[in-house]
Structures are given as structure tokens and as C-alpha cells.
Design a protein around this motif. Structure first.
Motif, PDB file in Angstrom:
ATOM      1  N   THR B 152       0.859  -1.177   0.000  1.00  0.00           N
ATOM      2  CA  THR B 152       0.000   0.000   0.000  1.00  0.00           C
ATOM      3  C   THR B 152       0.895   1.226   0.000  1.00  0.00           C
ATOM      4  O   THR B 152       2.032   1.151   0.435  1.00  0.00           O
ATOM      5  N   PRO B 153       0.456   2.382  -0.429  1.00  0.00           N
ATOM      6  CA  PRO B 153      -0.869   2.684  -0.960  1.00  0.00           C
ATOM      7  C   PRO B 153      -1.034   2.412  -2.461  1.00  0.00           C
ATOM      8  O   PRO B 153      -2.088   2.718  -2.998  1.00  0.00           O
ATOM      9  N   LEU B 154       0.047   1.838  -3.097  1.00  0.00           N
ATOM     10  CA  LEU B 154      -0.131   1.540  -4.522  1.00  0.00           C
ATOM     11  C   LEU B 154      -1.332   0.612  -4.718  1.00  0.00           C
ATOM     12  O   LEU B 154      -2.214   0.883  -5.543  1.00  0.00           O
ATOM     13  N   SER B 155      -1.382  -0.467  -3.952  1.00  0.00           N
ATOM     14  CA  SER B 155      -2.466  -1.420  -4.167  1.00  0.00           C
ATOM     15  C   SER B 155      -3.804  -0.863  -3.688  1.00  0.00           C
ATOM     16  O   SER B 155      -4.837  -1.127  -4.289  1.00  0.00           O
ATOM     17  N   SER B 156      -3.786  -0.085  -2.596  1.00  0.00           N
ATOM     18  CA  SER B 156      -5.062   0.280  -1.987  1.00  0.00           C
ATOM     19  C   SER B 156      -5.620   1.593  -2.524  1.00  0.00           C
ATOM     20  O   SER B 156      -6.797   1.862  -2.351  1.00  0.00           O
ATOM     21  N   VAL B 157      -4.790   2.406  -3.141  1.00  0.00           N
ATOM     22  CA  VAL B 157      -5.289   3.687  -3.624  1.00  0.00           C
ATOM     23  C   VAL B 157      -4.987   3.923  -5.099  1.00  0.00           C
ATOM     24  O   VAL B 157      -5.863   4.228  -5.889  1.00  0.00           O
ATOM     25  N   TYR B 158      -3.726   3.737  -5.497  1.00  0.00           N
ATOM     26  CA  TYR B 158      -3.311   4.308  -6.776  1.00  0.00           C
ATOM     27  C   TYR B 158      -3.364   3.377  -7.972  1.00  0.00           C
ATOM     28  O   TYR B 158      -3.475   3.842  -9.097  1.00  0.00           O
ATOM     29  N   SER B 159      -3.272   2.078  -7.759  1.00  0.00           N
ATOM     30  CA  SER B 159      -3.187   1.183  -8.908  1.00  0.00           C
ATOM     31  C   SER B 159      -4.481   1.197  -9.715  1.00  0.00           C
ATOM     32  O   SER B 159      -5.575   1.206  -9.170  1.00  0.00           O
ATOM     33  N   ASN B 160      -4.317   1.199 -11.031  1.00  0.00           N
ATOM     34  CA  ASN B 160      -5.479   1.167 -11.914  1.00  0.00           C
ATOM     35  C   ASN B 160      -5.833  -0.233 -12.366  1.00  0.00           C
ATOM     36  O   ASN B 160      -6.717  -0.414 -13.196  1.00  0.00           O
ATOM     37  N   SER B 161      -5.103  -1.217 -11.877  1.00  0.00           N
ATOM     38  CA  SER B 161      -5.359  -2.571 -12.348  1.00  0.00           C
ATOM     39  C   SER B 161      -6.383  -3.260 -11.437  1.00  0.00           C
ATOM     40  O   SER B 161      -6.863  -2.674 -10.479  1.00  0.00           O
ATOM     41  N   ALA B 162      -6.695  -4.509 -11.772  1.00  0.00           N
ATOM     42  CA  ALA B 162      -7.781  -5.217 -11.071  1.00  0.00           C
ATOM     43  C   ALA B 162      -7.290  -5.771  -9.749  1.00  0.00           C
ATOM     44  O   ALA B 162      -7.171  -6.978  -9.562  1.00  0.00           O
ATOM     45  N   VAL B 163      -7.015  -4.885  -8.803  1.00  0.00           N
ATOM     46  CA  VAL B 163      -6.487  -5.323  -7.507  1.00  0.00           C
ATOM     47  C   VAL B 163      -7.582  -5.975  -6.661  1.00  0.00           C
ATOM     48  O   VAL B 163      -7.334  -6.968  -5.971  1.00  0.00           O
ATOM     49  N   THR B 164      -8.780  -5.409  -6.716  1.00  0.00           N
ATOM     50  CA  THR B 164      -9.844  -5.878  -5.813  1.00  0.00           C
ATOM     51  C   THR B 164     -10.108  -7.379  -5.927  1.00  0.00           C
ATOM     52  O   THR B 164     -10.047  -8.086  -4.919  1.00  0.00           O
ATOM     53  N   PRO B 165     -10.389  -7.896  -7.140  1.00  0.00           N
ATOM     54  CA  PRO B 165     -10.631  -9.346  -7.188  1.00  0.00           C
ATOM     55  C   PRO B 165      -9.415 -10.157  -6.766  1.00  0.00           C
ATOM     56  O   PRO B 165      -9.566 -11.216  -6.135  1.00  0.00           O
ATOM     57  N   ALA B 166      -8.215  -9.638  -7.066  1.00  0.00           N
ATOM     58  CA  ALA B 166      -7.014 -10.385  -6.681  1.00  0.00           C
ATOM     59  C   ALA B 166      -6.905 -10.473  -5.164  1.00  0.00           C
ATOM     60  O   ALA B 166      -6.613 -11.534  -4.605  1.00  0.00           O
ATOM     61  N   VAL B 167      -7.172  -9.344  -4.508  1.00  0.00           N
ATOM     62  CA  VAL B 167      -7.085  -9.328  -3.052  1.00  0.00           C
ATOM     63  C   VAL B 167      -8.128 -10.262  -2.442  1.00  0.00           C
ATOM     64  O   VAL B 167      -7.846 -11.016  -1.506  1.00  0.00           O
TER      65      VAL B 167
END
Lengths: 249, 563, 114
Positions: B152-167
Motif C-alpha cells: 500500500t498505498p499503490l495497491s489500496s489507492v493508486y493502482s489502476n489494475s484489477a487489484v480488488t478481485p485479486a485481493v
């Protein structure tokens, strides 16, 4: 559906089966300790960093509701323990009765939680863009449904908080950490309660068939262990979330 | 060739009834509670994810053939290494040996009919599949570019990729690991056969017990950590977000509290495999059984005390860094105990270089290199230079691929006759083992040099002077790929056409070799009673070794696996 | 199987009721204690009371007192690992130098996308 206390194929004796189930449950609870532990750690670090904002946030919770809920949950732990006792002493009629009491108390707890969440929602205390720690202090007390006395206290507290925390923007940001943890921790706890309530429903239905007695009561005992564990989590959540800065109020 | 398969009866036949032909049809597999069938379900799923991760690795290596990148845009490159890491770490390495070999073997090795909780075992496979689907969904709908570490915060705020399903997928998958670990621990405690005391347990079981402890104690923490990151992303909560005053380094603490011990989830089972293979092909009891067993537990415990050595350059306190550096050195002790004990087992043994043995020897060498370079990285001053370079990449690939995957493939060969009842083609298998070893070293040794020269990890391009080493690495990767494809082909072939193995083709001393190959659904016709010590070849007339061995070899020079 | 197959222990309702009373008293006590200003000791006292309450629940409601040694070991190790996680992380935070970037005005220093 297997009959009362039937021996599953992989075990040699009923005793082994019971021992295995109990150990399995405890090991599972250890994973739960560490699961919640990660959140407690996050809480500890952030509270250590921002005591002011956490104090201001904590005092915005409703102490009476929190206290009442603690009592309700402890009582439910007692009735759960009593249902285990009923099973162990083969009081087959009493088992479902105590379980129903436990379930009712659990639902009361969740109901109170809903009321509290609704209140926080109305007070703009959900983290995110709409979050405003000063919302209630800017409104007449009646809008937020709090007493004039509490309202006055809140205004002073926020004023002092802004000073101690280095500005309104900072206080507003740090208070969001507090409310994120509040919702995260109580939400996860509530989720465990909901799972527990589901298990209780199943247990009540089974126990009404008279399945659980001195010879076979593993499900009552293990779901009981789970229920007590969820109670323990709340025993810590209550002082950590509700009582941070009550001495200032 | 491999051990004496010619006992009195001559040619072997498959048993009339075994777990593979006990019932037929897709339902009998998808609803099975037989630990052996669940192991095969895992084998299929894990192999699939190995391919997914492997394809990403291939693309990465092709891209790095030229200094400016050959294949993809920088953004896509970020996604490639992230998805390679996520697929390999969470969906291949962590479940590989425990969920496949451990699942198959632990109940048989301790003389039980099944694991303690067979239904939970099946559940853990479904949980794995559901988690896997979420992650595949993420890969397919925009990919993932945060690095497998989800900082974080790349994964939780800034990344534009499909982080949510991966998490969500990683969160769900964690429970598969937890349930497997829980099952193993309880099984080892409560399901042992009469006479199977703790110090008669095969070292494979000991190492899986240690692994399970890590799964139980560590995995919940990664679950809550990615959950918190997910809540930050989905609901704009703040836990680590600096915009709220949160501390991203706290995420790293929580992440590595699990993810460092997770390395031991990968390597400990492989150590267990090696501890089984070596005595078998040396015809000697393992040297210092209790030390090898205790070192497994030691690694599991100390492994929990070192996590912050991943964060030396993050702004962590210097005093804490010194403590973590020191603790990290401590892990080398139980690891070295194992390596020395394996080496001592080889000493004056009558070594036969069958395929599993080649993998085991390869493991010892590669693990030693991987472990020693780990000490470089645990050293505070040196880590500043080497941090986030290819040196780190090479180091952990020596542990994870050179160690864990070598152990996995070696174990797969060693127990293949037990799993399928048939032998694989020995010559091809040895060739594949050697190809794998060469390919692996050619791929990753140049990366140590690249890292030392300062080439950073996770970059899509590099200065032209690094090209030769990068081309070597890519060339090695293609050999490595061949080394993986070969076993995949001949093992599949052997399931139908391999020679019938018989119950104990090597012969080895474990309880699993006393039942049929493939075993019955209940594993044993009657509950076995154990009255022999582990790895004892001398007092075991049932192995059919009398008279032939042990002859002293002509010369007494030590035959070390490494130099 | 293992040698310590334990006899099931039945705890009497009287003891359960005593524990319930103790827990309720603890809850009342922790609220009262929170209203007194003890400075940094407020949190210590709150956690102490919570820990005692937890111990009562584990020992009696959850039969921890009457469980086999093995079960007790499982419980203790759970808390031991929690202590490792909390304690070793604290070594970092308690020895860190104050960072300018983590005080004052957070949004102003938030990282922006290029």
C-alpha cells in the motif's frame, strides 16, 4: 445426516473422534486469535501515533449502548456455557432453551450494533469523502439527537483536538483512521456473530431432536468455544474503542 | 537401475482394488473425501497454476532479451511480473508439496485411514479453486500491477489494475492453507497408528507438522492484511494510507509477518522430501534423526522472528533492523543442521543415482547457494546495496525453484509409483533432472551477477552492458522449460504405460511402502502396528535386502554433493 | 490414541454464575476506571481488566482449566505468537525517529500520481 454420536470411518473410537474435534476447534481458534491480532496491531500502532484523534473519535461512540452490548454478550456467553452443561448432564430439554436464549441475546447485540452504525452514518462518521468529524458540532444538538450537555462537550473536545493534532485537516484525517478501525474491527466481530448465530440456529434444530447428551455433545461444546471466543474479542474491543478518553469528558 | 524390484514373485501386477478404481465418474472425484483423490485434485489445479505462472515467466524472459524490452509496454511488464509472482507464490509454491504430496502421504505414513477431517480437506480444495477463480478473473480483466507484495498505498489507492478481485482471491485462498494446516496438525496428534511414536514419524511428517504450524499461525495474518488493504481500496477506509496519516510500513510488517514464514512453508516440505529420498538411495539411516526433526520445528519458530529483514531500506528503525538482522542469521543454524546431516548421511553410504536422488542432491547444492546468499541479504550494510536488485531475485529463486520445486518434482518421482502404481521411464527422468539442473543454474546464476552489478528488479529495460547476462538467463529459462515439460509428458505417459511398480520399488522403509501401490481407499487392509525405528534398513528383512548390501565401497573417500 | 484422553469435566452452574457475576463486575469496573484520569495508565488498567475477564472466560466457560495439557499448550501458543507479532513490530515503532512526513498536515504530503 448421521445419527447421534456415530463413529466416522477414519476414527477408531468415539473418544478419539471427540478428542480430534476439540483439538481441531482450538487450533482453529488460534488462527482466529492471529486473524484479529493483525487488526489489533494496526489499532495499536495508529492509536500510539494519534492519541488525540483516537480520543476524540472514541468519545463520539455511545458509551451506554456499548456498555449494554457488553453485558448482553457476556450474558449470552453464560447461557451458552449453560447449554453445554445441560448437554453434559443429559438435560435434553434444557439444551435448546439455553441455546435459544443465547441466540436471542446475540441478535439483540447485532440489533444494537445496527442502531450504532446508523447513528454514525447520520453523523457523517463513515470514512471516505463525506467524513466530517465536526459535523455534529456544527449542527444544533437536536439534529444529531444528542443532549445539549454532550453537544457542548463535543464542541470543546473537537476544538482542543484541532489544536493538539495540528489543524482541522489533520484531525479529520486521523479520526478517519479511528473510524476505519472502528468499523473494521466491530464489523469483523459482527460478521463472526452472524456466523455464530447461523451455527446456533442449526444447533437449536438439532438439539430439539434430543441429539445431545452426556455421551455426545461435541457440536454444542465446539460451537460454544467459538461463541466464547467471539465474546473475548468484544471484551477487548469495548475498552479499546469506547473508553479511550472518557476521563477527559 | 533402481533398487531390486525382483522379489520372489517376479513381475508385479496392479492390485485388484485400489483408490483409483474404487468408484468412477466425475461425481466420485468432485465429492470425494479420500485424501489421496483430493491430493490428485490438487495436483491438477496446482499444475494448472504452475503453467499460468510459467507462461508469465516465459514472457518476462523473452521481453528482457534486449535492453529496451522486446515484447510489451512497461505497464504490461509490471503486470507480467506481478501475475507471475501471485500465481507462483500463492497458487503453486505454497500448496504444491503440502496439499499434493502431504495430503496423499501423511495419513499413510502414520498408518491412518484418512486425515482427521476429510470433509474439511475437500473444502480446502474448493476454497483454493474459488480463490483461484477470483485471481484468474483479476488476471483476465486488466491484470495486476502492484507486485505480488501488494504494497500500500499503490495497491489500496493508486493502482489502476484489477487489484480488488485479486485481493479477494488471496484472502479466500488463505483459508485453504489454514484448513490444510489445521488438518495436518490434528491428524499428526490424534491419528497415529499403534507404535507410531513421535520419534518414529518420518521426517517428511515432521517437516509438514512444522509447515502446518506456520500455516496456522501465519496465514490468518496475511488474510487480515489483504482484507484491510481491500477495505482501503473498496470503501476508502484508512489503515495504512498516508493521506490519512496511516503508515504504509505497517502494511509491510503485517505482510511479511506471514510472507517471510511463507518461504518456509515452501522450503520445509521440500526438506522433508529430501530427508525421505536420501536415506532410501544411500541405504543408511538418516544421520541425526532427532536433529533433523527438531531443526524443522526450529526453522518454523525462528522463521517468525525475522520478517522485518525485508524492510531494511524502508525507514524502519535502525535498532529494530539490527535485531532483525541478527535474528535472520539465526535461521541459518537449523538450516545448516539439515544440510550437514544430509551430507553426513551420504558419507560411506552406498549411493545409487536414481532420479529422485538426483533431485535431492540438486536440492542440497542449490539450497545451500540460496541459503548462503540469504545471509548476504540479512547483512544490514550489504543489503543496502543488494536490496531490490536481481541478486534478491536470484537468491529467492534458488530457494523457491532450486529448493522447493526441485523437492516437489523429486518427491513426485519418488512417490509416483505409490500414487499411480507404475514406474516412470528412468532414463528420460534422469535426463530431465539433469536438464532441469543445468537450465536452472543458467537462468538464475547470471542474475546474481546482474544484481551485484546493480541491475534493479521489476524494471522493463536495462543498460546495454547487461545484455549478455540477460540473454544467458533467457537461454537458461528455455532449457528450464524443457526440463519441466519432459516430466509432465513422461509422467502422464507412465500413468497408462509405465511398468508396474509393486508395493516397494526402491525399497524404502516408510509405512507408505508397506501397502499396495496404488493403495486401497482405506490405505491399509488392517491397521498397521509399528515396531521398527525410522530409516532402519538392517532390521527390516521385509525389504528383501539381505545379503546383497551393505558392502563397503572400495575406496573410502568422501563423496560430497557440493564442493 | 495419544495417552492423555481426558475425562470430560462438568462445571457446575453455580461456578458459571459466579464467573458471570465477575465478568459483569469487571465490565462495570473498566467503565469506572476509564472515567478517572490516570494518564498513560488508563490503557494499561483497561487492558489488565480485559485480560482478567478473558482469562475467566477461557478457564471456566471454555473449560481451559480442565483441558488436556495439549489443549492448554495450543491456547498458550496462540497468544505467544500474537505477542511475537505485536512485540517485534513494536521494536520498530518504539525506536523509530520521529519522521517529519508523518506529522502535521497529511493530505499536503500525500503522494500524487504523476
Amino acid at each position: 445426516m448421521h445419527r447421534t454420536g456415530e463413529l466416522y470411518g477414519q476414527y477408531k473410537t468415539l473418544e478419539q473422534q471427540k478428542e480430534t474435534a476439540t483439538l481441531g476447534m482450538w487450533v482453529f481458534l488460534v488462527t482466529e486469535i492471529l486473524f484479529f491480532g493483525g487488526m489489533f496491531l494496526t489499532y495499536a500502532i495508529n492509536r500510539h501515533e494519534y492519541p488525540t484523534a483516537f480520543g476524540v473519535g472514541g468519545n463520539m461512540l455511545d458509551l451506554n449502548l456499548g456498555f449494554a452490548n457488553t453485558v448482553v454478550l457476556i450474558a449470552s456467553s453464560f447461557t451458552m456455557a449453560m447449554s453445554v452443561w445441560s448437554a453434559q448432564t443429559s438435560n435434553k430439554k434444557l439444551v435448546p432453551i439455553f441455546l435459544i436464549f443465547t441466540l436471542i441475546l446475540g441478535i439483540v447485540f447485532l440489533g444494537v450494533k445496527v442502531v450504532e452504525y446508523k447513528q454514525k452514518f447520520d453523523h457523517h462518521l463513515i470514512p471516505g469523502h463525506g467524513f466530517d468529524i465536526t459535523y455534529c458540532s456544527k449542527q444544533p444538538a437536536a439534529v444529531c439527537g444528542i443532549s445539549e450537555e454532550d453537544h457542548a462537550k463535543e464542541i470543546t473536545e473537537i476544538k482542543e483536538g484541532i489544536e493538539a493534532d495540528g489543524g482541522l485537516v489533520a484531525l479529520n484525517a486521523h479520526a478517519q483512521l479511528y473510524f476505519s478501525l472502528y468499523f473494521g474491527m466491530t464489523g469483523l466481530h459482527a460478521l463472526h456473530m452472524i456466523v455464530g448465530a447461523g451455527l446456533l440456529v442449526w444447533l437449536i434444530l438439532e438439539s430439539r431432536k434430543g441429539r445431545f447428551d452426556a455421551n455426545y455433545n461435541t457440536p454444542v461444546e465446539n460451537i460454544g468455544l467459538y461463541w466464547h471466543f467471539v465474546d473475548i474479542v468484544w471484551i477487548f474491543l469495548f475498552p479499546l474503542l469506547y473508553l479511550i478518553n472518557r476521563h477527559l469528558a | 537401475m533402481s533398487g531390486t524390484t525382483t522379489s520372489s514373485g517376479g513381475e508385479y501386477q496392479l492390485p485388484r482394488e485400489h483408490y483409483l478404481n474404487a468408484s468412477y465418474g466425475i461425481r466420485s472425484w468432485l465429492l470425494t473425501t479420500d485424501h489421496k483423490r483430493i491430493a490428485l485434485l490438487y495436483l491438477a489445479a496446482v499444475t494448472f497454476f504452475f503453467f499460468v505462472g510459467g507462461i508469465f515467466a516465459t514472457l518476462i524472459r523473452i521481453h528482457l532479451l534486449t535492453p529496451n524490452g522486446l515484447l510489451v509496454t512497461p505497464e504490461t511488464y509490471n503486470k507480467l511480473f506481478t501475475m507471475h509472482g501471485v500465481a507462483m507464490v500463492f497458487f503453486f509454491l505454497i500448496p504444491s508439496i503440502p496439499a499434493i504430496l502431504g495430503n496423499f502421504l501423511i495419513p499413510i505414513m502414520i498408518g491412518a485411514k484418512d486425515l482427521a477431517f476429510p470433509k474439511i480437506n475437500l473444502l480446502s480444495w474448493y476454497v483454493y479453486i474459488i480463490g483461484g477463480c477470483f485471481v484468474l478473473y483479476s488476471f483476465g480483466t486488466g491484470g495486476l500491477d502492484t507486485g505480488w507484495t501488494f504494497y500500500t498505498p499503490l495497491s489500496s489507492v493508486y493502482s489502476n489494475s484489477a487489484v480488488t478481485p485479486a485481493v479477494i482471491g488471496i484472502f479466500i485462498n488463505g483459508f485453504s492453507s489454514i484448513l490444510t494446516g489445521l488438518n495436518f496438525v490434528v491428524t499428526v496428534h490424534t491419528m497415529r497408528a499403534p507404535g507410531m511414536t513421535w520419534f518414529r514419524l518420518p521426517l517428511f511428517v515432521w517437516s509438514h507438522y512444522a509447515t502446518s504450524l506456520i500455516m496456522i499461525l501465519g496465514t490468518p495474518v496475511i488474510a487480515i492484511t489483504v482484507l484491510l488493504a481491500g477495505l482501503e481500496r473498496i470503501f476508502h477506509f484508512g489503515f495504512f494510507n498516508p493521506a490519512y496519516g496511516g503508515d504504509p510500513i505497517l502494511f509491510q510488517h503485517l505482510f511479511w509477518f506471514y510472507s517471510h514464514p511463507a518461504v518456509y512453508i515452501m522450503i520445509l516440505p521440500a526438506m522433508g522430501v529430501v530427508s525421505e529420498i536420501i536415506p532410501t538411495f544411500v541405504r543408511k539411516p538418516i544421520f541425526g534423526y532427532s536433529f533433523v526433526a527438531a531443526s524443522s520445528i526450529g526453522i518454523a519458530v525462528i522463521g517468525f522472528l525475522v520478517w522485518a529483514h525485508h524492510m531494511f531500506v524502508t525507514g524502519e528503525a535502525t535498532y529494530a533492523a539490527i535485531a532483525f538482522s541478527f535474528l535472520s542469521y539465526l535461521v541459518a543454524i537449523p538450516s545448516a543442521v539439515k544440510v550437514f546431516n544430509w551430507t553426513a548421511t551420504l558419507y560411506k553410504g552406498s549411493i545409487s543415482y536414481d532420479t529422485p536422488m538426483l533431485y535431492a542432491l540438486g536440492f542440497i547444492g542449490l539450497f545451500t547457494i540460496g541459503g548462503l546468499t540469504g545471509l548476504f541479504l540479512a547483512c544490514l550494510g550489504l543489503d543496502i546495496h543488494l536490496h531490490d536488485t536481481y541478486f534478491v531475485i536470484a537468491h529467492f529463486h534458488y530457494i523457491m525453484v532450486g529448493g522447493a520445486v526441485m523437492g516437489y518434482v523429486g518427491g513426485l518421482h519418488f512417490w509416483w509409483p505409490k500414487i499411480t502404481g507404475r514406474l516412470y521411464p528412468e532414463f528420460l527422468a534422469r535426463a530431465a533432472a539433469i536438464i532441469l539442473f543445468i537450465g536452472f543454474n543458467l537462468t538464475f546464476f547470471p542474475q546474481f551477477i546482474l544484481g551485484g552489478l546493480g541491475m534493479p528488479r521489476r524494471y522493463h529495460n536495462y543498460p546495454p552492458e547487461f545484455q549478455v547476462l540477460n540473454v544467458m538467463s533467457t537461454a537458461g529459462a528455455s532449457i528450464l522449460a524443457l526440463g519441466y515439460l519432459l516430466p509432465m509428458l513422461y509422467l502422464t505417459w507412465s500413468m497408462r504405460y509405465g511398468k508396474i511398480a509393486g508395493p516397494n520399488p526402491w525399497p524404502a522403509t516408510g509405512l507408505e511402502w508397506k501397502t499396495d501401490s496404488p493403495p486401497l481407499t482405506e490405505n491399509f487392509r488392517e491397521t498397521p502396528e509399528v515396531d521398527w525405528e525410522p530409516y532402519d534398513f538392517v532390521h527390516r528383512p521385509d525389504l528383501g535386502l539381505t545379503g546383497s548390501k551393505p558392502k563397503l565401497p572400495g575406496k573410502l573417500s568422501p563423496a560430497h554433493g557440493d564442493d | 490414541m495419544s495417552e492423555n484422553g481426558h475425562q470430560e469435566h462438568v462445571v457446575s452452574p453455580k461456578l458459571y454464575a459466579t464467573i458471570l457475576a465477575a465478568l459483569l463486575f469487571g465490565t462495570w469496573l473498566t467503565v469506572q476506571a476509564a472515567k478517572i484520569d490516570l494518564g498513560r495508565w488508563n490503557i494499561v488498567l483497561a487492558l489488565l481488566i480485559a485480560t482478567i475477564k478473558m482469562s475467566l472466560v477461557i478457564l471456566f466457560f471454555m473449560h481451559g482449566k480442565y483441558s488436556s495439557r495439549r489443549t492448554q499448550l495450543v491456547i498458550v501458543s496462540g497468544f505467544f505468537w500474537l505477542a511475537i507479532m505485536l512485540g517485534l513490530t513494536m521494536t520498530d515503532y518504539s525506536t523509530r525517529k520521529p519522521e517529519p512526513s508523518r506529522s502535521a498536515n497529511p493530505p499536503a504530503i500525500a503522494i500524487h500520481r504523476a
